[in-house]
Design an enzyme around this catalytic site. Structure first.
Site, short mmCIF file in Angstrom:
data_model
loop_
_atom_site.label_atom_id
_atom_site.label_comp_id
_atom_site.label_asym_id
_atom_site.label_seq_id
_atom_site.Cartn_x
_atom_site.Cartn_y
_atom_site.Cartn_z
N THR A 87 1.03 -1.17 -0.07
CA THR A 87 -0.04 0.03 -0.03
C THR A 87 0.87 1.29 0.12
O THR A 87 2.08 1.32 0.47
CB THR A 87 -0.86 -0.01 1.21
OG1 THR A 87 -1.54 1.10 1.40
CG2 THR A 87 -0.07 -0.26 2.52
N ASP A 88 0.39 2.46 -0.62
CA ASP A 88 1.07 3.58 -0.56
C ASP A 88 1.21 4.01 1.18
O ASP A 88 2.03 4.75 1.22
CB ASP A 88 0.40 4.56 -1.32
CG ASP A 88 -1.15 4.98 -1.05
OD1 ASP A 88 -1.64 4.48 0.10
OD2 ASP A 88 -1.81 5.83 -1.61
N GLU A 89 0.55 3.63 1.92
CA GLU A 89 0.12 3.97 3.26
C GLU A 89 1.97 3.82 3.87
O GLU A 89 2.06 4.53 5.00
CB GLU A 89 -0.70 3.23 4.03
CG GLU A 89 -2.17 3.67 3.65
CD GLU A 89 -3.20 3.75 4.59
OE1 GLU A 89 -2.96 3.45 5.85
OE2 GLU A 89 -4.36 3.55 3.95
N TYR B 246 -1.57 -0.37 11.20
CA TYR B 246 -1.79 -0.97 9.83
C TYR B 246 -0.46 -0.76 8.68
O TYR B 246 -0.17 -1.69 8.37
CB TYR B 246 -3.01 -0.54 9.37
CG TYR B 246 -3.08 -0.76 7.97
CD1 TYR B 246 -3.52 -2.27 7.40
CD2 TYR B 246 -2.95 -0.04 6.89
CE1 TYR B 246 -3.23 -2.40 6.04
CE2 TYR B 246 -3.03 -0.22 5.43
CZ TYR B 246 -3.38 -1.51 4.85
OH TYR B 246 -3.43 -1.73 3.88
N LYS C 144 2.36 -3.21 7.23
CA LYS C 144 2.48 -3.62 5.88
C LYS C 144 4.08 -3.29 5.50
O LYS C 144 4.68 -3.87 4.77
CB LYS C 144 1.53 -2.75 5.00
CG LYS C 144 0.08 -2.98 5.12
CD LYS C 144 -0.36 -4.34 4.72
CE LYS C 144 -0.23 -4.51 2.94
NZ LYS C 144 -0.81 -5.85 2.70
#
Ligand code: NAD
Ligand code: TDX
Length: 339
Positions: free
Chosen positions: A125-127, A153, A157
């Site tokens: 994810t870009d997060e 979260y 990741k």
């Protein structure tokens, strides 16, 4: 070609399985999913009788179950979607995020090392890049942007991504990683912004907007994400990371207003609620690398994608109403009851 798709009973994984079965009628697709609250077997009912498809209920952290499946299927490619994926839940209960997202990834890669595969692909994810300031529209996440996470979260990741790269360097495991921006489309679990707002608006319930609603996300239609992963697993370079984004930044409040407009609902339903802890301000991906190397670009414009999505939720009320009337009701009360 045999592909194991983990987390295929969830939002993006199920869309990916449908896409792959249609595009490659000679591929064998095996879905491994634990069926957590976010996994929905009813989504996969239309393909359950397809002889090219197999569903296996198992936890990616269960080493014996994962090894057994690898032994039986001798997969060529693994695409790992399985994860705990909701930021708000990770703020309440980080443990399960660390277990599934990090330990589960390690178990899958250990199986890959033991049985041998052509590629392990990690759906990230870009997060993992943290956030960008709202007043710097010139700034974007590239593959070189340092990892700087905000939530349990995104940290889980990021931890998984680092492990994937370490397995490549240490053991020579043939891996790739994609880091995608916010997806939307059919089968999106109604705890996430777009489906939650559609479902609440259709039921004339308050539309909860965190903080001031000025946070920005880069929305990508889920099929475009599936196309990107298909390209990467076939043609992407081993050991590489690819950013996948929609070139489509929108403020949360504007999304919510747009959904009200499309559904003919009053904006008076909008309710500003307490902000998410550590709330990331803005995500924006620079997808030049995947465009230059693999020719990928987002095909679905947001104005078309959101119409298709709303239409899907209107035509598939049973799918999401079953969810919001079940165990999810308790979650909703806990998260939004006194917010
Ligand atoms: P989702 O929550 O809708 O689905 C997750 C699926 O994984 C469910 O079917 C669930 O049952 C399964 N699962 C969870 N824990 C498991 C375990 N221990 N073993 C086996 N299966 C398990 O998630 P999603 O939105 O489809 O996201 C899929 C992947 O894409 C995740 O890795 C997520 O981090 C990543 N991602 C999502 C987005 C997005 O906007 N939704 C954007 C970028 C990346
Ligand atoms: O009720 C809400 N009100 C609200 O204002 C919810 C659920 C969300 N929001 C805000 C928070 C975010 O700024 O909307 C934005 C989007 O929220 P989510 O749908 O929870 O997505 P986000 O936190 O951006 O994370 C998503 O994109 C990246 C996915 O859930 C992740 O799995 C993915 O990695």
């Amino acid at each position: 070609m045999t592909i194991i798709v983990t987390g295929g009973a969830g939002f993006i994984g199920s869309n990916f399985i449908f896409y792959m079965l249609e595009k490659y009628p000679d591929y064998h697709i095996v879905c491994l999913d634990k069926l957590t609250y976010a996994g929905n077997l009813s989504t996969l009912v239309p393909i359950m009788d397809n002889s090219n498809f197999r569903f296996v209920k198992a936890d990616i952290c269960d080493r014996a179950a994962v090894y057994k499946l690898f032994e039986e299927e001798k997969p060529d490619i693994i695409v790992n979607f399985a994860a705990e994926s909701h930021v708000d839940r990770s703020i309440e209960t980080p443990d399960i995020f660390l277990k599934t997202n990090i330990m589960g990834t390690a178990v899958l890669m250990d199986a890959c090392r033991k049985y041998g595969i052509k590629r392990y692909h990690q759906v990230s994810t870009d997060e993992v890049y943290g956030d960008l300031p709202l007043d710097r529209p010139d700034m974007f996440f590239t593959e070189e942007t340092p990892i700087q996470t905000s939530s349990p979260y995104s940290s889980s990741k990021a931890g998984a991504d680092l492990l994937v790269l370490a397995y490549h360097r240490t053991y020579g495991l043939p891996v790739s990683i994609s880091r995608c921006s916010n997806n939307y489309g059919p089968y999106h679990f109604p705890e996430k912004l777009i489906p939650l707002i559609i479902a609440n608006a259709l039921n004339d319930k308050p539309l909860p907007v965190y903080g001031t609603g000025e946070n920005v996300r880069d929305w990508l239609y889920v099929k475009d994400h599936c196309i990107a992963i298909d390209l990467i697993i076939h043609n992407g370079k081993i050991g590489e990371i690819y950013n996948v984004g929609g070139h489509n930044e929108m403020r949360n409040i504007d999304i919510v207003k747009l959904i009200c407009k499309e559904l003919g609902k009053s904006e008076r339903l909008i309710t500003f609620v307490t902000d998410r802890k550590g709330h990331d301000l803005r995500y924006a991906i620079d997808p030049s690398k995947i465009y230059n190397e693999l020719g990928w670009f987002p095909k679905t414009k947001f104005k078309d994608g959101i119409k298709k999505t709303i239409e899907w939720y209107l035509n598939n009320r049973e799918w999401w109403e079953t969810i919001i009337s079940g165990e999810y009701k308790n979650y909703y009360e806990k998260m939004y009851g006194n917010r």
